[in-house]
Design an enzyme around this catalytic site. Structure first.
Site, PDB file in Angstrom:
ATOM      1  N   ASN A 206       0.773  -1.421  -0.068  1.00 48.66           N
ATOM      2  CA  ASN A 206      -0.007  -0.023  -0.272  1.00 48.66           C
ATOM      3  C   ASN A 206       1.012   0.801  -0.058  1.00 48.66           C
ATOM      4  OD1 ASN A 206       0.761   0.513   2.592  1.00 48.66           O
ATOM      5  ND2 ASN A 206      -0.561  -1.333   3.421  1.00 48.66           N
ATOM      6  N   ASP A 275      -4.406  -6.405   5.253  1.00 51.25           N
ATOM      7  CA  ASP A 275      -5.292  -7.677   6.600  1.00 51.25           C
ATOM      8  C   ASP A 275      -4.725  -8.763   5.031  1.00 51.25           C
ATOM      9  OD1 ASP A 275      -6.975  -5.637   8.188  1.00 51.25           O
ATOM     10  OD2 ASP A 275      -7.885  -4.780   6.160  1.00 51.25           O
ATOM     11  N   LYS A 285       8.784 -16.781 -10.768  1.00 43.48           N
ATOM     12  CA  LYS A 285       7.931 -16.310 -11.506  1.00 43.48           C
ATOM     13  C   LYS A 285       6.143 -16.339 -12.243  1.00 43.48           C
ATOM     14  CE  LYS A 285       8.786 -11.781 -14.103  1.00 43.48           C
ATOM     15  NZ  LYS A 285       9.636 -11.491 -15.426  1.00 43.48           N
ATOM     16  N   PHE A 319      -4.132   3.097  14.525  1.00 45.03           N
ATOM     17  CA  PHE A 319      -4.577   3.991  13.899  1.00 45.03           C
ATOM     18  C   PHE A 319      -5.705   3.700  12.931  1.00 45.03           C
ATOM     19  CE2 PHE A 319      -1.921   8.005  13.118  1.00 45.03           C
ATOM     20  CZ  PHE A 319      -0.402   7.827  14.224  1.00 45.03           C
ATOM     21  N   LYS A 333     -13.107   0.169  15.974  1.00 48.13           N
ATOM     22  CA  LYS A 333     -12.123  -0.042  15.769  1.00 48.13           C
ATOM     23  C   LYS A 333     -11.760  -0.152  17.563  1.00 48.13           C
ATOM     24  CE  LYS A 333     -10.680   0.270  11.172  1.00 48.13           C
ATOM     25  NZ  LYS A 333     -10.412   0.806   9.471  1.00 48.13           N
ATOM     26  N   LYS A 337     -10.921  -3.641  18.890  1.00 51.22           N
ATOM     27  CA  LYS A 337      -9.474  -4.097  19.569  1.00 51.22           C
ATOM     28  C   LYS A 337      -8.743  -3.946  21.195  1.00 51.22           C
ATOM     29  CE  LYS A 337      -8.525  -3.280  14.416  1.00 51.22           C
ATOM     30  NZ  LYS A 337      -7.828  -3.692  13.486  1.00 51.22           N
TER      31      LYS A 337
HETATM   32  O1  PMT Z   1       3.179   6.205   6.712  1.00 50.78           O
HETATM   33  P1  PMT Z   1       2.991   7.381   6.781  1.00 50.78           P
HETATM   34  O2  PMT Z   1       2.898   7.627   4.562  1.00 50.78           O
HETATM   35  O3  PMT Z   1       3.418   8.630   6.746  1.00 50.78           O
HETATM   36  O4  PMT Z   1       0.933   7.514   6.244  1.00 50.78           O
HETATM   37  C1  PMT Z   1       1.074   7.426   7.468  1.00 50.78           C
HETATM   38  C2  PMT Z   1      -0.658   6.526   7.871  1.00 50.78           C
HETATM   39  C3  PMT Z   1      -1.628   7.317   6.942  1.00 50.78           C
HETATM   40  C4  PMT Z   1      -0.732   4.982   7.656  1.00 50.78           C
HETATM   41  C5  PMT Z   1      -1.192   6.563   9.820  1.00 50.78           C
HETATM   42  O5  PMT Z   1      -1.563   7.565   9.398  1.00 50.78           O
HETATM   43  C6  PMT Z   1      -2.571   5.180   8.915  1.00 50.78           C
HETATM   44  O6  PMT Z   1      -3.312   5.851   9.357  1.00 50.78           O
HETATM   45  N1  PMT Z   1      -2.017   4.477  10.377  1.00 50.78           N
HETATM   46  C7  PMT Z   1      -3.375   2.966   9.920  1.00 50.78           C
HETATM   47  C8  PMT Z   1      -3.292   2.772   8.531  1.00 50.78           C
HETATM   48  C9  PMT Z   1      -4.490   1.597   8.288  1.00 50.78           C
HETATM   49  O7  PMT Z   1      -3.933   0.556   8.393  1.00 50.78           O
HETATM   50  O8  PMT Z   1      -5.584   0.980   9.437  1.00 50.78           O
HETATM   51  P2  PMT Z   1      -6.497   0.561   9.254  1.00 50.78           P
HETATM   52  O9  PMT Z   1      -7.642   0.536   9.187  1.00 50.78           O
HETATM   53  O10 PMT Z   1      -6.348  -0.302   8.128  1.00 50.78           O
HETATM   54  O11 PMT Z   1      -6.075  -0.937  10.335  1.00 50.78           O
HETATM   55  C10 PMT Z   1      -7.050   0.084  11.756  1.00 50.78           C
HETATM   56  C11 PMT Z   1      -5.137  -0.103  12.625  1.00 50.78           C
HETATM   57  O12 PMT Z   1      -5.238  -1.871  12.977  1.00 50.78           O
HETATM   58  C12 PMT Z   1      -4.140   0.341  12.565  1.00 50.78           C
HETATM   59  O13 PMT Z   1      -3.445   0.588  13.724  1.00 50.78           O
HETATM   60  C13 PMT Z   1      -3.256  -1.199  11.916  1.00 50.78           C
HETATM   61  O14 PMT Z   1      -2.085  -1.344  12.414  1.00 50.78           O
HETATM   62  C14 PMT Z   1      -3.572  -1.844  12.565  1.00 50.78           C
HETATM   63  N2  PMT Z   1      -3.576  -3.553  11.788  1.00 50.78           N
HETATM   64  C15 PMT Z   1      -4.098  -3.098  10.676  1.00 50.78           C
HETATM   65  C16 PMT Z   1      -4.808  -4.616  10.224  1.00 50.78           C
HETATM   66  C17 PMT Z   1      -3.746  -5.842  10.761  1.00 50.78           C
HETATM   67  N3  PMT Z   1      -3.795  -6.902   9.812  1.00 50.78           N
HETATM   68  N4  PMT Z   1      -2.630  -5.641  11.599  1.00 50.78           N
HETATM   69  C18 PMT Z   1      -3.556  -4.243  12.366  1.00 50.78           C
HETATM   70  O15 PMT Z   1      -2.437  -4.419  13.290  1.00 50.78           O
END
Ligand code: PMT
Length: 400
Positions: A206, A275, A285, A319, A333, A337
């Protein structure tokens, strides 16, 4: 904003002092420059006067007309919050190490109570010389600090360790002079994207650059925390004082975070974790063929959800990167979580989210409080997040 003296001594890297002065000014610091006579062989006082907006101090005994200090080197020494010696030659390092004070800069360094930071720049053999190293050790012992030179091509035509650190790295040292209010806390930060392999040459990922997570790690370390940064692939420079664990996939990140969890006081998950991953990874390949191709995906572990389920004393901040219904998704979330905070960023906004230097975050707390932060540089946003975490940590400690 700090009062910074930039002391320039006579080496070719003096031209980088001009860049540093300009950078410090942009960061809002008030800068005054002192030049040795050798430094003036490389750049002119006018350059630094123009960039700093202040007269430049060059002569102990013949002050210029527009200087306002009575006993100038003492007045300046008291005014300074910090003195940066950029570049620091072997000669100047030796002079201070031996207590010599025979010009404006060396007297000012001797008279100041402010932190003095040297950025050496010289030929690699000079830098390796045991006498220079002994002088550096003497100064370190006396509490002076150094931004070490790096390996690189040197003006004398050789290459080796002696190239001055970049103006950005030198300016970053000012941050380390901050109040150490996070000392004693172990903070685990995740940053960047994950990569999920499809075959030996392809992967799913991503747009996360790592900037947000690295900013949190950097600010936390500057404020005295013991920081472990678990980072997916990112081109961001490793912040000094931070332990970095490099990972690629979500499963790698999961293992790395789990290994740190028991000892952590705080986990901040700024990483954008995939995810899903391809169900099978081709060992060779994948060759194109006529028609479409279907890639079957399977779920990755949700690291943050696992941390929430296994939470003991830790404070958890997640986040939420959202494109729609930001509040609703973030609150979902936060509850699902078992988080203490969720920092929601609307990644459709031009100044926010992936790859940007700024972010606009709304933090939702498990206590129902909502903190709407303005658009901030990621470093400043990181500080606000750390303030919330610290407040929570202190109130938990007061209750226990
Ligand atoms: O890296 P930059 O370019 O500075 O950009 C910053 C950012 C946009 C990536 C950052 O600010 C941000 O929002 N990070 C979380 C992005 C995200 O994946 O969000 P989510 O809504 O998919 O996940 C929610 C939370 O669960 C996040 O804290 C994520 O780290 C966590 N997660 C998600 C999926 C997973 N399988 N395991 C996790 O721990």
């Amino acid at each position: 904003m700090a009062h910074v003296i930039v002391g320039v001594t006579g080496g070719i890297a003096a031209y980088k002092a001009a860049e540093l002065v300009s950078l410090l000014g942009k960061q809002g610091h008030e800068v005054r420059c002192i030049m040795t006579s050798a430094a003036q062989q490389f750049i002119t006082p006018l350059t630094l006067q123009t960039l700093s907006g202040n007269p430049v101090y060059t002569d102990m005994f013949h002050p210029q007309d527009n200087m306002e200090w009575q006993v100038e080197h003492i007045g300046l020494a008291r005014w300074a919050d910090c003195v940066l010696i950029v570049p620091a030659t072997a000669d100047f390092i030796g002079k201070v190490a031996h207590g010599l004070a025979d010009d404006f800069l060396s007297t000012c360094v001797m008279a100041t109570a402010a932190p003095v930071i040297f950025a050496p720049a010289m030929n690699d053999q000079m830098y390796a010389n045991p006498i220079v190293q002994r002088n550096i050790a003497t100064l370190r012992e006396a509490g002076y600090r150094f931004v070490d030179p790096v390996d690189g091509n040197l003006a004398c035509g050789t290459s080796g360790k002696g190239k001055m650190a970049s103006p950005g790295e030198i300016a970053a040292v000012l941050e380390t002079l901050r109040e150490q209010d996070l000392r004693g806390l172990k903070i685990v930060v995740t940053a960047g994207p994950t990569r999920e392999a499809i075959d030996p040459v392809r992967f799913m990922t991503n747009h996360s650059s790592g900037k947000m997570g690295y900013a949190i790690a950097r600010q936390a370390a500057n404020r005295g925390a013991d920081v472990v940064l678990v980072s997916g692939p990112s081109a961001q420079p490793v912040p000094s004082g931070v332990t970095v664990v490099k990972v690629a996939s979500a499963r790698d990140m999961f293992e790395a975070v789990k290994a740190q969890y028991d000892a952590a006081d705080v986990v901040i998950k700024a990483a954008a974790v995939a995810d899903y991953r391809p169900k099978t990874v081709a060992t060779q390949k994948i060759k194109k063929s006529e028609g479409d191709m279907v890639l079957e995906l399977e779920r990755n572990p949700d690291i943050l959800a696992w941390l929430g389920e296994h939470k003991k004393h830790q404070i958890l901040m997640g986040f939420a990167a959202e494109t729609n219904d930001v509040r609703e998704h973030a609150l979902g979330k936060l509850a699902r979580k078992h988080l203490d905070f969720i920092a929601a960023n609307d990644v459709t906004m031009s100044h926010s989210g992936f790859g940007k230097d700024t972010n606009q975050i709304t933090v939702y707390g498990a206590d129902g409080r909502v903190h709407e932060l303005p658009v901030l540089a990621k470093e400043a946003a990181a500080d606000q997040l750390l303030n919330l975490v610290l407040e929570k940590y202190q109130s938990k400690k007061a209750l226990s």
